[in-house]
Write an enzyme that holds these catalytic residues in place. Sequence first.
Site, PDB file in Angstrom:
ATOM      1  N   LYS A  38     -38.479  13.733 -63.111  1.00 38.72           N
ATOM      2  CA  LYS A  38     -38.152  14.326 -64.403  1.00 38.72           C
ATOM      3  C   LYS A  38     -36.658  14.201 -64.619  1.00 38.72           C
ATOM      4  CE  LYS A  38     -41.752  17.899 -64.234  1.00 38.72           C
ATOM      5  NZ  LYS A  38     -42.288  17.620 -62.911  1.00 38.72           N
ATOM      6  N   ASP A  46     -39.022  11.768 -56.798  1.00 40.39           N
ATOM      7  CA  ASP A  46     -38.391  12.134 -58.060  1.00 40.39           C
ATOM      8  C   ASP A  46     -37.051  11.402 -58.179  1.00 40.39           C
ATOM      9  OD1 ASP A  46     -36.351  13.622 -56.699  1.00 40.39           O
ATOM     10  OD2 ASP A  46     -37.645  15.383 -56.656  1.00 40.39           O
ATOM     11  N   MET A 104     -28.185  22.722 -61.874  1.00 47.00           N
ATOM     12  CA  MET A 104     -28.798  22.341 -63.154  1.00 47.00           C
ATOM     13  C   MET A 104     -28.199  23.110 -64.334  1.00 47.00           C
ATOM     14  SD  MET A 104     -32.783  22.023 -61.885  1.00 47.00           S
ATOM     15  CE  MET A 104     -32.788  23.583 -60.999  1.00 47.00           C
TER      16      MET A 104
END
Length: 515
Positions: free
Chosen positions: A63, A41, A178
Amino acid sequence: MDKNQLSEGIVYLVGAGPGDPGLLTLRARSLIEGCDVLVYDHLANRKLHDWASAGCERIDVGKSPGRHTMEQSEIGEILVAKAQDGLKVVRLKGGDPFVFGRCAEEMLALDEADVPYEVVPGVTAALACAAYAGIPLSHRDFGSSISFLTGHEDVAKESLRVDFAKFAEVGGTLCIYMGMSKLEEIVEKLLVGGLSKDRPAAVVSQGTLPGQRKILAPLGELVEQARVGDLSAPAIIFVGNSIGLARSSTWFDRAPLFGRRIVLTRASGQKSKMRSRLEELGAEVIDLPLIKIEPAEDRKLVAEVFAGIATYEWVVFTSANGAKAFMEIFFRAYSDIRSFGPMRIACVGESTAEVLQAYQLDIELISQDSTAEGLAKELIGTDSLDSANVLVITGNRNREILVDVLEGVGRAIVDTLPVYQTDFADVLEAPVLSTFLKNGADAIIFTSSSTALSYVEQSDDLIFEGGARKPILCSFGPQTSKTLKENDLKIDLEASHPSTDGLIDALVEHFSASG
């Protein structure tokens, strides 16, 4: 499917750590080096890919906001399919697989398909970012609990899934992953939940990497300070009384080149002592290959040289590229290193010598300066060249001065053996080009006349965008400087002596003086 083939396949769910490759576990590195497939990732440092073999299949499933390479279910299908093909698969996940890494979902997919797997922990971002930013997460007088929270569990989801107002009552230190896109909402809910506007808080962006940035601010000012500081994801948000013990400067950002972006123009795929040294000093190093190195040999000439290889008294290597190419040709001709013969070996610089020392070959002479002129002078100083047979290993762009001096002043009998060629690399193919032109850099290093000429030749494709940092031009030595001057380019910095250490010393001195 053959049961034996199935039993050989396995998936390793590997934590890539927070960014700094030095924080990866030994187990993780070993698995990357030996895997057949690398599934990664965007939070896994791209440098880790270099540890995989040339034949390893690399699959990007990352992502990021606004970009979804594939759904989570598709990732599970890839892991299952590759393992069922009998392959060793490393699923490289940023941080720790079990800390907001969606490892549980991939485990379930593997369990349902009866595919064997192993989980390899990684250093999670909150712990590493706090350590590199000098932020204590606990203190017996200020906080005895630590909570890991997430701003959202999927970049596709818009709403917060954690009741931050309730966590305001928990106390201790909050580590929020996040959360940058929802920072204002998170802070508002923490304040509504009862936290004081004066509660110490921090944001650490790009943690553990040379581009790390942080802000320390009271909770009530955190949103505005993050906006002014232009901090962006990936980042960790910290809230708690122990954060108040942090200082603006830490061990990590005191490195002499911390925050400096340095561009190397060497050929891609080469190990670089210069890169390692610059990174040790805190610099962010990006590769913008301006040249490419390719094997090139005259088979008839190689056969002639190798037929008389035992007659040479000296073999001279002018570059690490030449040393690597020569040894590859040598082992195609001979299976035993003892066939190398009694030749004495001379090398331009330590990097060239290291290639040969890996074969347990003794190096008689390593020039202090990484130049042909320096090596020629030191060879002449040995008083061993008069009528001696000397073999010089070269490329297609090597200057003739070394051979001329050895034959003229040293009175040696010199043969040359070209084993590689240097050509200009197409800068438009460089993966970092758009980022480089958008953000710029602090310095760009030219290690040879070839890199300088390639830069001049492709200057129309190297125009910076407005607001980009304009790099200073750094030259490895006099010959490279001469090439730059001949093409009307201003040299801002030249190595004190033509070597990696000489250039790095000059960089440190320059940026220390400029602040």
